[in-house]
Structure formats: C-alpha cells, structure tokens
Motif scaffolding. Structure first.
Motif, PDB file in Angstrom:
ATOM      1  N   ASP A 152       0.652  -4.803 -12.213  1.00  0.00           N
ATOM      2  CA  ASP A 152      -0.075  -4.973 -10.952  1.00  0.00           C
ATOM      3  C   ASP A 152       0.660  -6.012 -10.105  1.00  0.00           C
ATOM      4  OD1 ASP A 152      -1.827  -5.277  -8.875  1.00  0.00           O
ATOM      5  OD2 ASP A 152      -3.594  -5.657 -10.108  1.00  0.00           O
ATOM      6  N   HIS A 153       1.025  -5.646  -8.890  1.00  0.00           N
ATOM      7  CA  HIS A 153       1.789  -6.574  -8.049  1.00  0.00           C
ATOM      8  C   HIS A 153       0.926  -7.700  -7.494  1.00  0.00           C
ATOM      9  CE1 HIS A 153      -0.242  -4.565  -4.841  1.00  0.00           C
ATOM     10  NE2 HIS A 153       0.466  -5.102  -3.905  1.00  0.00           N
ATOM     11  N   LYS A 154      -0.390  -7.644  -7.736  1.00  0.00           N
ATOM     12  CA  LYS A 154      -1.332  -8.718  -7.374  1.00  0.00           C
ATOM     13  C   LYS A 154      -1.220  -9.111  -5.900  1.00  0.00           C
ATOM     14  CE  LYS A 154      -1.245 -10.596 -12.056  1.00  0.00           C
ATOM     15  NZ  LYS A 154      -2.465  -9.900 -12.442  1.00  0.00           N
ATOM     16  N   LEU A 155      -0.949  -8.141  -5.060  1.00  0.00           N
ATOM     17  CA  LEU A 155      -0.894  -8.318  -3.611  1.00  0.00           C
ATOM     18  C   LEU A 155       0.222  -9.246  -3.155  1.00  0.00           C
ATOM     19  CD1 LEU A 155      -4.702  -8.693  -2.800  1.00  0.00           C
ATOM     20  CD2 LEU A 155      -3.349  -6.629  -3.025  1.00  0.00           C
ATOM     21  N   LYS A 156       1.119  -9.656  -4.044  1.00  0.00           N
ATOM     22  CA  LYS A 156       2.160 -10.573  -3.596  1.00  0.00           C
ATOM     23  C   LYS A 156       3.529 -10.320  -4.231  1.00  0.00           C
ATOM     24  CE  LYS A 156       1.059 -14.149  -7.030  1.00  0.00           C
ATOM     25  NZ  LYS A 156       0.696 -15.548  -7.243  1.00  0.00           N
ATOM     26  N   LEU A 157       3.571  -9.740  -5.436  1.00  0.00           N
ATOM     27  CA  LEU A 157       4.851  -9.548  -6.096  1.00  0.00           C
ATOM     28  C   LEU A 157       5.595  -8.373  -5.476  1.00  0.00           C
ATOM     29  CD1 LEU A 157       3.827 -10.069  -9.836  1.00  0.00           C
ATOM     30  CD2 LEU A 157       4.721 -11.734  -8.212  1.00  0.00           C
ATOM     31  N   ARG A 158       6.777  -8.647  -4.999  1.00  0.00           N
ATOM     32  CA  ARG A 158       7.597  -7.603  -4.396  1.00  0.00           C
ATOM     33  C   ARG A 158       9.041  -7.796  -4.820  1.00  0.00           C
ATOM     34  NH1 ARG A 158       5.371  -9.072   1.495  1.00  0.00           N
ATOM     35  NH2 ARG A 158       3.179  -8.628   1.132  1.00  0.00           N
ATOM     36  N   SER A 159       9.842  -6.800  -4.540  1.00  0.00           N
ATOM     37  CA  SER A 159      11.266  -6.919  -4.839  1.00  0.00           C
ATOM     38  C   SER A 159      11.896  -7.895  -3.861  1.00  0.00           C
ATOM     39  CB  SER A 159      11.938  -5.559  -4.701  1.00  0.00           C
ATOM     40  OG  SER A 159      11.986  -5.169  -3.332  1.00  0.00           O
ATOM     41  N   LYS A 160      13.134  -8.231  -4.112  1.00  0.00           N
ATOM     42  CA  LYS A 160      13.840  -9.134  -3.209  1.00  0.00           C
ATOM     43  C   LYS A 160      14.102  -8.458  -1.863  1.00  0.00           C
ATOM     44  CE  LYS A 160      15.931 -11.694  -6.999  1.00  0.00           C
ATOM     45  NZ  LYS A 160      15.225 -10.939  -8.038  1.00  0.00           N
ATOM     46  N   LYS A 161      13.966  -7.154  -1.822  1.00  0.00           N
ATOM     47  CA  LYS A 161      14.053  -6.429  -0.558  1.00  0.00           C
ATOM     48  C   LYS A 161      12.702  -6.383   0.144  1.00  0.00           C
ATOM     49  CE  LYS A 161      17.774  -3.304  -2.071  1.00  0.00           C
ATOM     50  NZ  LYS A 161      18.152  -1.872  -2.287  1.00  0.00           N
ATOM     51  N   GLY A 162      11.666  -6.867  -0.532  1.00  0.00           N
ATOM     52  CA  GLY A 162      10.324  -6.845   0.039  1.00  0.00           C
ATOM     53  C   GLY A 162       9.632  -5.521  -0.138  1.00  0.00           C
ATOM     54  N   GLN A 163      10.007  -4.758  -1.167  1.00  0.00           N
ATOM     55  CA  GLN A 163       9.511  -3.397  -1.310  1.00  0.00           C
ATOM     56  C   GLN A 163       8.607  -3.187  -2.514  1.00  0.00           C
ATOM     57  OE1 GLN A 163      13.489  -1.673  -1.572  1.00  0.00           O
ATOM     58  NE2 GLN A 163      13.182  -0.693   0.399  1.00  0.00           N
ATOM     59  N   LEU A 164       7.810  -2.140  -2.408  1.00  0.00           N
ATOM     60  CA  LEU A 164       7.093  -1.543  -3.529  1.00  0.00           C
ATOM     61  C   LEU A 164       7.283  -0.039  -3.393  1.00  0.00           C
ATOM     62  CD1 LEU A 164       3.629  -3.333  -3.947  1.00  0.00           C
ATOM     63  CD2 LEU A 164       5.525  -3.334  -5.545  1.00  0.00           C
TER      64      LEU A 164
END
Length: 436
Positions: A152-164
């Motif tokens: 679960d990205h918990k509304l904040k975890l994203r890739s370094k590109k800012g993607q999901l």
C-alpha cells in the motif's frame, strides 16, 4: 509512451504517463481551517487514482528532485547522497576515513530475493484497482507467474519519477508500467509475446497505443464529469481508500472539491490531447469505435492472438475492466454498448479474470491487497486446542471430585440421621422403662 497517471487513490489513474504531481493546497482551503487542510491532503491523493492513476503526471511540469524524494521519503536517495556530505579539509587530513554505511534507496529495505514488491492503490469492491495501469502490471505478474507482494503506497510512497505503479525488486526500483513489464520480462525470461510474429507485434503495439493513449482518455473524460457516479459505480469507500476516520460525508465533499480542481487541469490535458474540445456524446462515440476495433480483432478467438494471452490481453483487460465492472445501477453508455455490441470483449474480460484472479471475491469483499498470498495458520490454534483439551480434562476431574464430595456428604448425612434415630430410640426405651 502510454498516458498514465497512477499516483493517487481514486482519480488520476488515466491522465498521462508523466509523474503525478503533488496537488498544491488552494488559497481557499489554506485559509478556511486547519481540519479542512488535513482532510484535503489525503483526498488530493485519492483524486489521482480515480482519474486513472498511472505512471504519469496529471498537472504537468518538471519534477523537482528534492520534492520527488520528499514524497517518497527518500530525500537522500533522490539527491544521490546516501553516503553523507562531502568530506571536509579535516577529513582529508585524517590518516584513515571511516566509511559510512550506505542506506538502502528503496522503501522495502528488508526485501526477499526475487520477490517483486508492487506499489499500487487500495482495492475496491468492484475490481482490484480503478487504475488501469496498476491492474495491468498485477495482471501481467500473475500471467508471468512471478512471485510478488502488493504494498500500500499509503498516499505518499511513489517512485523517484513520482509515479504509481512502481516496483522494487532486489533493492532496485523500476517505474512506469510498460518499463516494469519489459524489464521483468527480460530478467526472468517471461516474454508473453515470444511466440508472436513481427506482424502480430506491430498490431499489438498499435492496439496498446489506442488503448492507453485514446480509450483511457475517454474513460477519464466520463469520470471527470461524473464524480458522484464514479464513486457509486465502483463502490468507493473514501474512509478505506484514504485510511481516514473522518466521516464519509466530509471526505466526499473534499474529494469532489479536489477532483474538480484536478479535473480543471485534467480537462486542459484532455483538450490538448484532442478529446476535450468535443461534446460528451462525441467523446463516447470515439470510445465506441475503439471498442468495435478491438472486438473485430478478437473475433471468436479466446485471446487476441490465439489460445494464450499476451501483453495486449493484459492491457485490454486492464482498460476494459474499468468499463465492464461498473455497478449496473450506474448508467454508463460505453458499458451498455460493450455488452450489447461487443459480447466477445465481455467474454475476454471474464476469461482473463478467471485465469488470473481466482481470488477475485476475496479481493473485492475483503479488499485484501495480498489475497493471493496464503495466510499462515494462527499460531495459537494448536495451543488453544491443547488448552481446550487440558481444560476439558480438568473440568472432568473437578466434576468427579465434586461428585465424590457429594457422595461423601450424603453418606455423612445418612450416618448422622441413623445416629439420631438410634439416640431417639434409646431415649424412648429409657422413658418406657422409667414409666414401669
């Protein structure tokens, strides 16, 4: 590149394959009240998923490395300075320099070898993800037979590109759904298109481009103009999606406000893409033509290129599922058209669902991100059974002791009664003797 926007839990999953930009707080929200700002922040994340939630940026603009790192909690990684600051002159003069421990650059530090950790949005009661790009990657992972775990990205975890979505495997991050599938296919020799001819590969490329750069925008256009219908159609519970304890009514208010603001920017993108200048009925007609082309290509085959699914089947399923698995009570023209005029596409969706998601019911009823992973038996089960057995034996022992005590008590009572009768008898005899 496919137009993906998978970075927030309910509205940006279809916009573009750029990074999902962190929504800026509006002046109205900032000056209204602190609780409002607190509620709006997670809702802003939710709006991106509902819009299509994919590997791209909704509002456009270049990503700032520091901001991207902050969003994912990896400031050191984004700056490339995990090893610490530059050495000072005193450090240079020192005879020996102690190397600092290099911190992991991934969110999942205690990863298991060759397990793919997929970061994506939460589940919904209608389908595993309202982001076609998250659903696309998970479907591919299941077809490829790779071991994976959803995070679960918990509304904040994203890739370094800012993607999901994005994945982490063996301490390395891979972002963008198309790149994820390509990289993993090469690493683990899982090319679903290995048996295709060059002509079939060309057709697949063209169809995937149509799906991800055109039909998804048609779906996004409908979502952006029918917020309430979208929430109802996918049975989205904002408390669950946002992990919030605030009342659903309040969350719904902020969701619609944030979604409208995001959609203003999204509308610009749709317009720039070409669809936004048209009327809703004209946009829907574009979607119908896309569905008709897919239907004619599929014909009476189980999958687009024969008896086995390929990458095109994954992409088609992930997009068509967004249309097919909308609540029947919600009227959506594309769904009705697909059911009436493209029944083979409905059959295709059902075949991929049955093949790849045998745990569909658990996913949609329990909203379990990892329903595919066997759950360990409760550790206390055996102990509990043993305790129950021991308790039963103890109860039997206590009951036996009680019965024995009861018997002894009855025996004592009987002896007392017999003794009292003898005393009474002797007393009567003595009285009779005295009377004589």
């Amino acid at each position: 590149m496919a137009t993906e926007v998978e970075n927030k839990p309910a509205v940006a999953a279809v916009v573009s394959e750029e990074k999902v930009e962190q929504p800026a707080a509006t002046a109205a929200a900032a000056t209204a009240a602190a609780p409002a700002s607190a509620a709006e922040k997670p809702v802003a994340a939710a709006t991106d998923a509902a819009a299509g939630g994919d590997d791209k940026k909704v509002a456009g603009g270049d990503e700032k490395p520091a901001a991207a790192a902050g969003e994912g909690g990896d400031a050191g990684a984004a700056a490339g300075g995990e090893g610490g600051e530059a050495a000072t002159s005193s450090d240079a003069a020192a005879p020996a320099k102690k190397e600092k421990e290099v911190k992991p650059t991934v969110h999942k530090a205690n990863f298991e070898k060759d397990v793919v950790y997929l970061y994506q949005f939460t589940r919904t009661p209608m389908l595993p993800s309202i982001s076609p790009f998250c659903l696309k990657v998970e479907t591919w992972l299941r077809l490829a037979g790779l071991k994976y775990e959803n995070i679960d990205h918990k509304l904040k975890l994203r890739s370094k590109k800012g993607q999901l979505p994005f994945v982490e495997v063996n301490g390395e991050e891979i972002a963008d759904s198309t790149i994820i599938m390509k990289e993993l296919a090469q690493r683990y020799d899982k090319d679903l298109d290995a048996a295709l001819t060059q002509e079939q590969r060309n057709i697949a490329h063209a169809m995937i481009s149509m799906l991800e750069n055109h039909l998804i925008w048609v779906v996004l256009s409908w979502r952006s103009k029918n917020t309430e219908q979208m929430l109802k159609g996918y049975k989205i519970n904002l408390q669950h999606a946002l992990g919030s304890r605030l009342p659903n009514a309040l969350l719904s208010f902020f969701f619609k406000f944030q979604f409208s603001r995001k959609c203003f920017q999204g509308a610009k993108k749709v317009k720039a893409q070409g669809l936004g200048v048209h009327k809703p009925e004209e946009i829907e007609e574009f979607g119908r033509k896309d569905l008709k082309v897919l239907s004619e290509l599929l014909a009476d085959k189980p999958f687009f290129f024969g008896d086995e699914p390929t990458t095109l089947d994954c992409v088609a399923f992930s997009v068509l599922a967004q249309i097919h698995f909308i609540l029947d009570e919600v009227k959506y023209g594309l769904k009705e058209f697909m059911q009436e005029n493209c029944p083979n596409l409905v059959g295709h969706v059902s075949r991929i669902k049955e093949r790849c998601f045998p745990d569909w019911e658990d996913i949609c009823t329990k909203l379990d991100l990892n329903a595919h992973i066997p759950k360990p038996e409760p550790e206390t089960k055996e102990n509990k059974e043993g305790a129950d057995t021991e308790k039963t034996a103890e109860q039997e022992k206590n009951e036996s002791e009680k019965e024995l005590e009861k018997d002894n008590s009855n025996e004592k009572t009987e002896k007392k009664e017999e003794k009292a009768e003898k005393v009474e008898e002797n007393k009567e005899k003595e009285e009779a003797a005295a009377a004589k």
